[in-house]
Design a protein around this motif. Structure first.
Motif, PDB file in Angstrom:
ATOM      1  N   ASP A 192      24.913  32.199  22.895  1.00 16.31           N
ATOM      2  CA  ASP A 192      26.059  32.252  23.795  1.00 16.31           C
ATOM      3  C   ASP A 192      26.787  30.903  23.735  1.00 16.31           C
ATOM      4  O   ASP A 192      26.309  29.943  23.123  1.00 16.31           O
ATOM      5  CB  ASP A 192      25.600  32.539  25.224  1.00 16.31           C
ATOM      6  N   LYS A 193      27.919  30.837  24.376  1.00 17.13           N
ATOM      7  CA  LYS A 193      28.712  29.611  24.373  1.00 17.13           C
ATOM      8  C   LYS A 193      27.892  28.442  24.908  1.00 17.13           C
ATOM      9  O   LYS A 193      27.250  28.546  25.948  1.00 17.13           O
ATOM     10  CB  LYS A 193      29.971  29.799  25.224  1.00 17.13           C
ATOM     11  N   GLY A 194      27.893  27.340  24.141  1.00 16.10           N
ATOM     12  CA  GLY A 194      27.157  26.153  24.546  1.00 16.10           C
ATOM     13  C   GLY A 194      25.726  26.117  24.071  1.00 16.10           C
ATOM     14  O   GLY A 194      25.042  25.094  24.241  1.00 16.10           O
ATOM     15  N   GLN A 195      25.239  27.197  23.470  1.00 13.60           N
ATOM     16  CA  GLN A 195      23.870  27.243  22.972  1.00 13.60           C
ATOM     17  C   GLN A 195      23.847  26.950  21.477  1.00 13.60           C
ATOM     18  O   GLN A 195      24.860  27.059  20.783  1.00 13.60           O
ATOM     19  CB  GLN A 195      23.254  28.620  23.249  1.00 13.60           C
ATOM     20  N   GLU A 196      22.657  26.612  20.978  1.00 14.16           N
ATOM     21  CA  GLU A 196      22.476  26.318  19.560  1.00 14.16           C
ATOM     22  C   GLU A 196      22.029  27.575  18.816  1.00 14.16           C
ATOM     23  O   GLU A 196      21.450  28.492  19.398  1.00 14.16           O
ATOM     24  CB  GLU A 196      21.431  25.207  19.376  1.00 14.16           C
ATOM     25  N   GLU A 197      22.273  27.587  17.502  1.00 17.68           N
ATOM     26  CA  GLU A 197      21.838  28.679  16.632  1.00 17.68           C
ATOM     27  C   GLU A 197      20.553  28.290  15.922  1.00 17.68           C
ATOM     28  O   GLU A 197      20.252  27.100  15.741  1.00 17.68           O
ATOM     29  CB  GLU A 197      22.949  28.982  15.618  1.00 17.68           C
ATOM     30  N   ASN A 198      19.753  29.285  15.539  1.00 16.98           N
ATOM     31  CA  ASN A 198      18.586  29.052  14.695  1.00 16.98           C
ATOM     32  C   ASN A 198      19.048  28.758  13.263  1.00 16.98           C
ATOM     33  O   ASN A 198      20.012  29.369  12.777  1.00 16.98           O
ATOM     34  CB  ASN A 198      17.695  30.298  14.671  1.00 16.98           C
ATOM     35  N   HIS A 199      18.335  27.858  12.586  1.00 19.66           N
ATOM     36  CA  HIS A 199      18.638  27.568  11.184  1.00 19.66           C
ATOM     37  C   HIS A 199      17.340  27.439  10.392  1.00 19.66           C
ATOM     38  O   HIS A 199      16.341  26.904  10.898  1.00 19.66           O
ATOM     39  CB  HIS A 199      19.462  26.293  11.041  1.00 19.66           C
ATOM     40  N   THR A 200      17.363  27.904   9.152  1.00 16.12           N
ATOM     41  CA  THR A 200      16.198  27.811   8.287  1.00 16.12           C
ATOM     42  C   THR A 200      16.658  27.917   6.841  1.00 16.12           C
ATOM     43  O   THR A 200      17.864  27.882   6.557  1.00 16.12           O
ATOM     44  CB  THR A 200      15.178  28.918   8.619  1.00 16.12           C
ATOM     45  N   THR A 201      15.702  28.037   5.916  1.00 17.40           N
ATOM     46  CA  THR A 201      16.010  28.250   4.497  1.00 17.40           C
ATOM     47  C   THR A 201      15.087  29.327   3.958  1.00 17.40           C
ATOM     48  O   THR A 201      14.043  29.641   4.543  1.00 17.40           O
ATOM     49  CB  THR A 201      15.796  26.973   3.669  1.00 17.40           C
ATOM     50  N   ALA A 202      15.452  29.871   2.816  1.00 18.27           N
ATOM     51  CA  ALA A 202      14.603  30.872   2.176  1.00 18.27           C
ATOM     52  C   ALA A 202      13.230  30.288   1.846  1.00 18.27           C
ATOM     53  O   ALA A 202      12.196  30.944   2.015  1.00 18.27           O
ATOM     54  CB  ALA A 202      15.276  31.410   0.914  1.00 18.27           C
ATOM     55  N   ARG A 203      13.197  29.042   1.384  1.00 24.47           N
ATOM     56  CA  ARG A 203      11.913  28.419   1.039  1.00 24.47           C
ATOM     57  C   ARG A 203      11.028  28.258   2.276  1.00 24.47           C
ATOM     58  O   ARG A 203       9.827  28.515   2.242  1.00 24.47           O
ATOM     59  CB  ARG A 203      12.143  27.059   0.378  1.00 24.47           C
ATOM     60  N   ASP A 204      11.634  27.838   3.384  1.00 24.41           N
ATOM     61  CA  ASP A 204      10.853  27.664   4.613  1.00 24.41           C
ATOM     62  C   ASP A 204      10.299  29.001   5.109  1.00 24.41           C
ATOM     63  O   ASP A 204       9.150  29.070   5.580  1.00 24.41           O
ATOM     64  CB  ASP A 204      11.726  27.031   5.694  1.00 24.41           C
ATOM     65  N   ILE A 205      11.083  30.057   5.001  1.00 25.50           N
ATOM     66  CA  ILE A 205      10.604  31.363   5.443  1.00 25.50           C
ATOM     67  C   ILE A 205       9.474  31.859   4.550  1.00 25.50           C
ATOM     68  O   ILE A 205       8.523  32.501   5.021  1.00 25.50           O
ATOM     69  CB  ILE A 205      11.760  32.380   5.482  1.00 25.50           C
ATOM     70  N   ALA A 206       9.526  31.548   3.266  1.00 24.99           N
ATOM     71  CA  ALA A 206       8.425  31.906   2.371  1.00 24.99           C
ATOM     72  C   ALA A 206       7.141  31.176   2.773  1.00 24.99           C
ATOM     73  O   ALA A 206       6.046  31.758   2.738  1.00 24.99           O
ATOM     74  CB  ALA A 206       8.789  31.591   0.924  1.00 24.99           C
ATOM     75  N   LEU A 207       7.255  29.914   3.153  1.00 21.43           N
ATOM     76  CA  LEU A 207       6.093  29.164   3.656  1.00 21.43           C
ATOM     77  C   LEU A 207       5.509  29.844   4.899  1.00 21.43           C
ATOM     78  O   LEU A 207       4.289  30.006   5.020  1.00 21.43           O
ATOM     79  CB  LEU A 207       6.493  27.732   4.001  1.00 21.43           C
ATOM     80  N   LEU A 208       6.394  30.231   5.805  1.00 26.47           N
ATOM     81  CA  LEU A 208       5.956  30.895   7.025  1.00 26.47           C
ATOM     82  C   LEU A 208       5.307  32.236   6.697  1.00 26.47           C
ATOM     83  O   LEU A 208       4.284  32.609   7.284  1.00 26.47           O
ATOM     84  CB  LEU A 208       7.160  31.096   7.946  1.00 26.47           C
ATOM     85  N   GLY A 209       5.866  32.949   5.739  1.00 27.99           N
ATOM     86  CA  GLY A 209       5.290  34.224   5.344  1.00 27.99           C
ATOM     87  C   GLY A 209       3.898  34.098   4.772  1.00 27.99           C
ATOM     88  O   GLY A 209       3.010  34.904   5.085  1.00 27.99           O
TER      89      GLY A 209
END
Length: 395
Positions: free
Chosen positions: A174-191
């Motif tokens: 929403d207005k004033g809030q931050e968005e999530n950010h990541t990368t494909a490589r980071d998501i592979a690590l998490l997976g």
């Protein structure tokens, strides 16, 4: 004047029209073929789960918006707390007013409703329920903000260097809030980390289940891949229209080989599916698994022992060295054995590291394995020390 001359030439030579038309058709066909084959996503990566070897990557370190893929971290933290004995699948979760108001994809939790923690996690893993993700966050950390801090801390521990979580559900801010950010490589690590927990894979591979005592159907958001691609059994999709696009961290297993394919920011759902299938086909069809070294096998030349019961000892591989190579390139695998010491001084415990073996395919490094003492190296007595001193002098 030049245009008039060209028109005059064409009017007197009909074959010229045909030549121009053919050239135009060739150009257009080439353009459309390129557009058809061009990737319709922002980033992608293909990783072998066993070794962590990257088989394909494109813009893998480009920051993107994960949308509901953030729920993978919610599930990971939940399973780690369960396995640590801090919480249980049978624990009761009471739904807060805040959790009941989370929109988007949901299971319509009502304030004051109670569920087993297992049911909440199923709703996240199978149906990507936003309200369930918030309920889990509040249950595990007291409130959602505190849980997001835990998400970011765990991301750093895993080496997800370009990831920042802003919320637990992946909805756009929403207005004033931050968005999530990541990368494909980071998501592979998490997976890869998530796959250490078989229960999560069991949920992620379930195409349909029930919720709220059978009155609500949980439908897997990844069901197209689960139904159509042999061996596919997870993991998590994500989408929103405010910059995220269609995302997925998918996994499949064939012939005892498991791969993770991550596609982020696809233009359409079909683009996401087609990209994942293409990546999996590449990994399963074009690569071969090769065991280069086995754990406990000796590597390199004997290592001299000073003051030891024995004159020399051998170093062994501390673990299996497994690589995936393009089929037909098995002969390009080489080992670079690096032992920086000429001798060791007894006593030395078993498993002490004194070098490493670097595995290469051509000139590309694909794996490393430590070289360690296979047995304890005992210190020699006076007679043994004298014997090896004499041997060393005359050898």
């Amino acid at each position: 004047m030049e245009v008039i001359m060209k028109n005059t030439i064409l009017s007197h030579h009909p074959r010229a029209y045909g030549t121009v038309i053919v050239l135009l058709l060739v150009t257009l066909n080439a353009h459309f073929a390129f557009a058809k084959n061009a990737p319709r996503y922002k980033s992608a990566i293909l990783v072998d789960v066993e070794t962590g070897q990257v088989l394909f990557e494109e813009n893998a370190d480009k920051q993107v918006i994960p949308a509901s893929v953030v729920k993978m971290m919610v599930l990971l933290l939940a399973m780690e707390r369960i396995e640590a004995g801090e919480v249980s699948l049978s624990d009761t979760v009471t739904i807060s007013a805040w959790a009941s108001k989370i929109g988007g994809h949901q299971v319509y939790l009502a304030e004051g409703e109670q569920f087993r923690f297992e049911e909440i996690l199923k709703a996240i893993a199978i149906s990507s329920a936003n309200d369930a993700a918030t309920a889990a966050a509040e249950f595990l950390a007291g409130d959602a903000d505190a849980f997001v801090e835990q998400m970011n801390a765990r991301a750093q521990e895993l080496g997800m260097e370009h990831t920042t979580f802003a919320n637990e559900h992946g909805l756009p801010p929403d207005k004033g809030q931050e968005e999530n950010h990541t990368t494909a490589r980071d998501i592979a690590l998490l997976g890869r980390e998530l796959l250490k927990h078989p229960q999560l894979l069991a949920w992620a591979s379930t195409q349909e289940d029930t919720f709220r005592n059978g009155t609500f159907i949980l439908t897997n958001t990844n069901r197209q891949l689960l139904r159509k691609y042999q061996g596919a059994d997870g993991l998590k999709t994500g989408f929103h229209s405010r910059g995220a696009g269609f995302n997925v961290c998918a996994t499949a297993k064939r012939d005892n080989r498991r791969l993770i394919a991550v596609v982020m920011g696809a233009s359409q759902k079909s683009d996401r599916y087609n990209a994942v299938v293409k990546l999996f086909n590449k990994g399963f069809n074009q690569y071969k698994r090769v065991v280069v070294l086995q754990k406990g096998f000796t590597v390199g030349d004997p290592l001299l022992v000073n003051r030891g019961k024995e004159r020399t000892t051998m170093l062994v591989a501390s673990d299996n060295a497994v690589v995936l190579v393009p089929k037909g390139k098995e002969l390009e695998i080489t080992q670079d054995v690096r032992i920086p010491v000429d001798a060791i001084i007894a006593p030395v415990d078993q498993g002490m590291r004194f070098g490493e073996a670097v595995i290469l395919v051509g000139d590309q490094e694909v794996a490393r394995v430590d070289l360690v003492t296979g047995d304890r190296v005992e210190k020699g007595n006076l007679l043994e020390l004298l014997k090896w001193w004499i041997v060393n002098k005359i050898s």
